[in-house]
Enzyme design. Structure first.
Site, PDB file in Angstrom:
ATOM      1  N   HIS A 175      -4.828   6.008  43.042  1.00  0.00           N
ATOM      2  CA  HIS A 175      -3.666   6.889  43.170  1.00  0.00           C
ATOM      3  C   HIS A 175      -3.793   7.785  44.394  1.00  0.00           C
ATOM      4  O   HIS A 175      -4.852   8.359  44.610  1.00  0.00           O
ATOM      5  CB  HIS A 175      -3.527   7.738  41.899  1.00  0.00           C
ATOM      6  CG  HIS A 175      -3.611   6.934  40.648  1.00  0.00           C
ATOM      7  ND1 HIS A 175      -4.661   7.043  39.760  1.00  0.00           N
ATOM      8  CD2 HIS A 175      -2.808   5.951  40.160  1.00  0.00           C
ATOM      9  CE1 HIS A 175      -4.488   6.189  38.766  1.00  0.00           C
ATOM     10  NE2 HIS A 175      -3.377   5.510  38.992  1.00  0.00           N
ATOM     11  N   LYS A 630      -1.048  22.281  47.145  1.00  0.00           N
ATOM     12  CA  LYS A 630       0.098  22.536  46.261  1.00  0.00           C
ATOM     13  C   LYS A 630       0.080  23.976  45.755  1.00  0.00           C
ATOM     14  O   LYS A 630       1.119  24.606  45.563  1.00  0.00           O
ATOM     15  CB  LYS A 630       0.042  21.555  45.089  1.00  0.00           C
ATOM     16  CG  LYS A 630       1.145  21.712  44.064  1.00  0.00           C
ATOM     17  CD  LYS A 630       1.140  20.503  43.139  1.00  0.00           C
ATOM     18  CE  LYS A 630       1.926  20.767  41.871  1.00  0.00           C
ATOM     19  NZ  LYS A 630       1.127  21.349  40.803  1.00  0.00           N
TER      20      LYS A 630
END
Length: 989
Positions: A175, A630
């Site tokens: 991922h 983030k």
């Protein structure tokens, strides 16, 4: 409107007939147009060509022409669903063809670097150290690097010491998953191979070139008629198969070549320096073992993954050994053979009489072929045994099951370890050498065995920290401790965990029914123990704890490891290396304090593995780029990671502990991605010392490892950067004035980023409405959910990968630059003279230059005209005001950041100093515009249907069926545009 050919001619300033990229791009575009005209109705093909021509117009103009943009929108909105899907597929195909072409050109340029062997003078003035280091943008080969080191009088002893300690580990992850189907990847490889053949046209006849172009067109037409979307959600084993493809097809043979290139470069420049060990560069994998937020990764899956990896390696070794048997036809009539080899043949005859009977007559005077026949039989038996274990599962042991019907297979002599296989190959090599013979194939196979073993890649276990604390909480509740574990302050937890780690009494009672979560947590450790018993410690020796916050997070894992037999208390040795992963900015700041607490514990230090000639303990520690970005934005994340590395290295040195930093870099800039060479050179001086571990994300595997020379280029780039950084004495990282400036910039940037992302109550709704985030979650590309917690819709539960993916699709790319402009502006407002210091930093400090370079590249991909169209078209009417305000904030920050980056670099345009990258980005930026408008059109129609009342209230059953099909097709069209934009932007998340 000019025709496409006229527009191509109008673009001559950007095209060079001598440039293979430009030349072959015209070939690709002609083939693309030809295929579409044959495969699509004429009027549809004309509209597609019109869209492409309008894109060329936009490329010729400096700014997007509003007229051209409106024409594109009109064409897109006039398309019915079927034509929209064809258009999405067409532009997706175009970008994938361009990607193949660029990879082929990169590969060819790398190969050409070896043909310029005599062009040494051009390198004389390139100093890899001090200020000149920061001005190097292009990676260097081993030959170039060692040449420069020799010119700089770097002592051979210093280089050799580094090479002997060098430990590079590349860890493949699933991922973010590669968005392209495996089937399409195979077609891309065939297209790349045909392009390679065409590129040597000066050696081909006219008929040959014509034939190759016909084959190329046939392949593209077959590709056009192949479904690009995954038809089902991949299982974890599907992801394992995808990742291992690169080992099978490329890396297995590339690694010996890499070693050969180091050897050649050393012989030329440092002939007395000893080669690094065969395993100076090895591989790891999270595919099948990373269970953080992925319930599909069970202990059984990890066991099957390990067996699958061993199966693939055994198949490669069987093939290589069979080829060796064909090659080593040496006869005892014409050559001597070592006594050791002859003795081993006698032992083999007794142990494998059936092989002797079958082969002895044929090979009676060919001892190497006979020996290799025995080796093949052992490999075959090892593979059969491995297949049985894969089917039986991790709880089953062939040796312990006396009633197993296949027990006779186990009693036969399979290879119990890779060392036994190595010993047999060494016998052959030494025997050949003793008679003055060599065999490159034997040496190559031995190198492969040293690098890959039977396990292929080490499997890192990864789990989120609360899973362990929850398990221990449940355990201690059952034991009825005087004070509940979750109520203990950190100091008490550490003391309790320390006491339990030092006692020989088992803590976990047998035959207790635990919750499903706790039972699985315990089972993971049991499975790891079984893995190591069967495969050896190499298969799985690192346990990564994501979201590490405190010392107790590590001690909890050690306690569970001890309870499952992974720690030998009598020898104070652990079979598991516990690796904290610090992800948020606050955790990065706290990391040195956490590790100091642990280093002060004698038993913790004793459990660290010992490495190197000095047998010093080593601590592996992982730094998270994704969640820190983030959490706090690009600038703050990168600076805190930089500072944490320096502090952690100083702490480790003070405690006489080696440090191996594990960089969790993603494919996109917003998750730590970017050119590996510049990123490694920008690491703080003194933190590498020849050791580095880096994630290779699923989305970038194809761009780095799909072609042999591309793989070698990437491997050589990483290795030369590690050598270069490790030999540099770069004191610029310690410049107080520069550090103070960066700290201020990072904090201001963080405040600006969090003000928009975390404090604006409308931002999450904005993100959900004006990006395809919800549709991205429906792509069947990953076994892992997009959110950490099922059903959660808050920002904290959203993974960093879809967060970056959504902003990239809508052309904001916000995580990679937002906040930088404000930080620079505030600094310059307080002191305008600081611009000169910022320019000095950009020229002399590799870290700062890397930051600005990444921001510049990302800004060049942002398209606010297209982004505004997403906002205006997809944003709900009730949110128009708040969304407009958010867009204005983003737009203002973009313009501010762009202007200040250009002021620092001293350029008039973004990417002005990198022509190839600028042309590539410009081509993609303009040609991708129709895809963006197509995506918006399809998303709008899809969401309009979704928002309408239940269809049964208005339509009969037949119409309902048609309506459902239309909704499905709209989603399919939207997903195809996501594929295409990902190909055009060259990354997902």
């Amino acid at each position: 409107m000019e025709s496409m050919k006229q527009l191509k001619n109008h673009n001559v300033d950007l095209i060079s007939n001598n440039d293979p990229l430009d030349k072959n791009r015209l070939l690709i575009e002609d083939l693309w147009e030809s295929v579409l005209r044959e495969e699509c109705p004429n009027d549809q093909a004309n509209r597609l060509m019109k869209l492409k021509e309008l894109s060329y117009c936009n490329q010729v103009e400096e700014d997007i022409s509003r007229t051209f943009k409106n024409e594109i929108v009109d064409i897109v909105n006039s398309m019915d669903l079927a034509e929209s899907i064809s258009a999405a597929r067409a532009f997706s195909l175009y970008f994938q063809l361009v990607n193949i072409l660029e990879q082929r050109v990169e590969e060819d340029r790398y190969i050409q670097s070896f043909t310029n062997k005599n062009n040494q003078k051009s390198h004389d003035n390139l100093d890899p150290f001090a200020p000149a280091l920061a001005r190097q943008n292009a990676p260097v080969t081993f030959r170039e690097l060692f040449y420069r080191l020799r010119k700089l009088n770097v002592p051979p002893g210093k280089l050799e010491e580094l090479l002997q300690e060098m430990d590079i580990r590349l860890v493949f992850t699933a991922h973010p998953t590669e968005i392209v189907r495996h089937t399409i990847r195979h077609k891309q490889t065939r297209v790349a191979n045909l392009l390679q053949k065409i590129q040597v046209e000066k050696f081909l006849t006219v008929e040959d070139i014509k034939s190759l172009k016909i084959q190329l067109k046939e392949e593209i037409r077959l590709w056009w008629r192949t479904d690009e979307l995954h038809q089902f959600k991949p299982s974890v084993i599907d992801e394992v198969d995808y990742a291992l493809h690169y080992f099978q097809q490329v890396l297995f043979n590339a690694m010996p070549q890499l070693r050969g290139r180091i050897s050649s470069a050393l012989t030329e420049n440092y002939p007395d320096v000893q080669m690094p060990t065969e395993s100076f560069c090895t591989f790891g994998s999270w595919v099948g073992s990373d269970r953080d937020g992925n319930p599909s990764v069970t202990p059984e899956i990890t066991w099957r993954t390990a067996c699958y990896q061993r199966k693939l390696m055994l198949e490669r070794y069987i093939s290589a050994t069979s080829n060796l048997r064909d090659q080593l036809s040496v006869s005892m009539q014409w050559s001597q053979v070592s006594s050791s080899l002859l003795e081993s043949l006698e032992t083999d005859r007794v142990q494998f009489p059936e092989i002797y009977e079958a082969r002895a007559t044929r090979y009676r005077s060919e001892p190497y072929r006979l020996k290799l026949s025995y080796i093949l039989e052992k490999l075959r038996l090892t593979k059969e045994r491995n297949n049985l274990l894969a089917e039986a599962g991790w709880k089953f042991s062939l040796e312990r099951e006396s009633d197993n019907k296949n027990i006779e297979l186990v009693e036969k002599l399979h290879y119990r370890s890779v060392d036994e296989f190595t010993y047999d190959l060494e016998l052959i090599k030494n025997s050949l050498n003793s008679t003055d013979l060599t065999c490159e194939a034997v040496s190559k196979l031995l190198t492969q065995v040293h690098i890959f073993g039977f396990s292929l890649a080490s499997l890192d276990i990864r789990q989120e920290s609360t899973r362990h604390s929850d398990a221990i909480q449940e355990l201690t509740n059952y034991l009825e401790l005087p004070k509940k574990y979750d109520q203990m302050p950190e100091i008490e937890r550490i003391e309790w965990l320390k006491d339990e780690l030092n006692t020989k009494r088992p803590l976990i009672p047998a035959e207790v029914s635990w919750t499903k979560s706790t039972e699985e947590t315990f089972s993971v450790f049991k499975m790891v123990k079984r893995l190591q018993e069967e495969f050896g410690s190499r298969i799985c020796h690192s346990y990564v704890i994501s979201m590490s916050h405190s010392a107790s997070d590590l001690l909890e894992v050690l306690l569970l490891a001890k309870e499952m037999g992974l720690i030998d208390q009598s020898s104070q040795k652990s079979k598991l290396l516990v690796v904290p992963l610090f992800e948020t900015v606050e955790d990065l700041k706290r990391a040195p304090e956490v590790m100091e607490q642990l280093f002060q514990l004698d038993f913790y230090r004793s459990l660290l593995p010992k490495v190197g000639e000095r047998f010093k303990p080593i601590q592996e520690l992982m730094l998270g780029y994704s969640d820190s970005n983030k959490d706090s934005g690009f600038l703050s994340s990168n600076w805190e990671i930089h500072r944490a590395q320096i502090a952690l290295q100083n702490l480790s040195s003070k405690n006489n502990i080696l440090l191996r930093l594990f960089h969790g870099r993603g494919g996109s800039v917003g998750r730590g991605g970017g050119p590996a060479y510049q990123a490694i050179l920008a690491q703080p001086s003194g933190t590498l010392k020849g050791r580095i571990k880096i994630t290779e994300q699923g989305e970038v595997l194809a761009s780095k490892y799909s072609l042999p020379e591309l793989a070698l280029y990437n491997l050589e780039t990483v290795t030369t950067a590690v050598i270069q950084n490790s030999l540099v004495i770069n004191r610029l990282d310690a410049t107080p004035e520069w550090n103070d400036l960066m700290t201020r910039l990072a904090e201001t940037s963080r405040i600006q980023y969090r003000k928009l992302v975390h404090e604006n109550p409308n931002l999450l709704t904005f993100f959900q409405e004006v990006t395809p985030i919800e549709e991205i979650s429906k792509l069947q590309i990953s076994s892992r959910p997009a959110r950490r917690k099922k059903g959660a819709k808050d920002l904290s539960s959203l993974r960093a990968i879809p967060w970056v993916f959504g902003w990239t699709q809508s052309r904001f790319l916000l995580p990679s630059w937002f906040g930088v402009g404000t930080a620079l502006s505030v600094e310059l407002k307080s002191d305008p003279e600081q611009i000169e210091l910022l320019r000095v930093l950009h020229q002399r400090w590799p870290f700062f230059r890397m930051l600005i370079s990444k921001v510049e590249m990302t800004l060049s991909k942002v398209d606010l005209e297209v982004a505004k169209y997403y906002v205006d078209t997809l944003g709900s009417k009730e949110n128009a005001k708040s969304f407009g305000d958010i867009f204005d904030v983003i737009s203002k920050e973009y313009n501010l950041t762009k202007s200040l980056v250009l002021e620092i670099t001293g350029k008039n345009k973004l990417l002005e100093s990198d022509r190839d990258l600028r042309l590539s980005v410009n081509l993609r930026n303009k040609t991708i515009i129709p895809l963006g408008f197509l995506q918006v059109s399809l998303l709008r129609r899809l969401r309009d249907q979704t928002r309408q009342p239940p269809i049964s209230e208005f339509l009969n059953e037949r119409n309902e069926s048609e309506r459902a099909y239309s909704r499905s097709e709209l989603l399919r069209g939207a997903l195809l545009t996501i594929n295409g934009i990902a190909a055009g932007m060259r990354n997902t998340g």
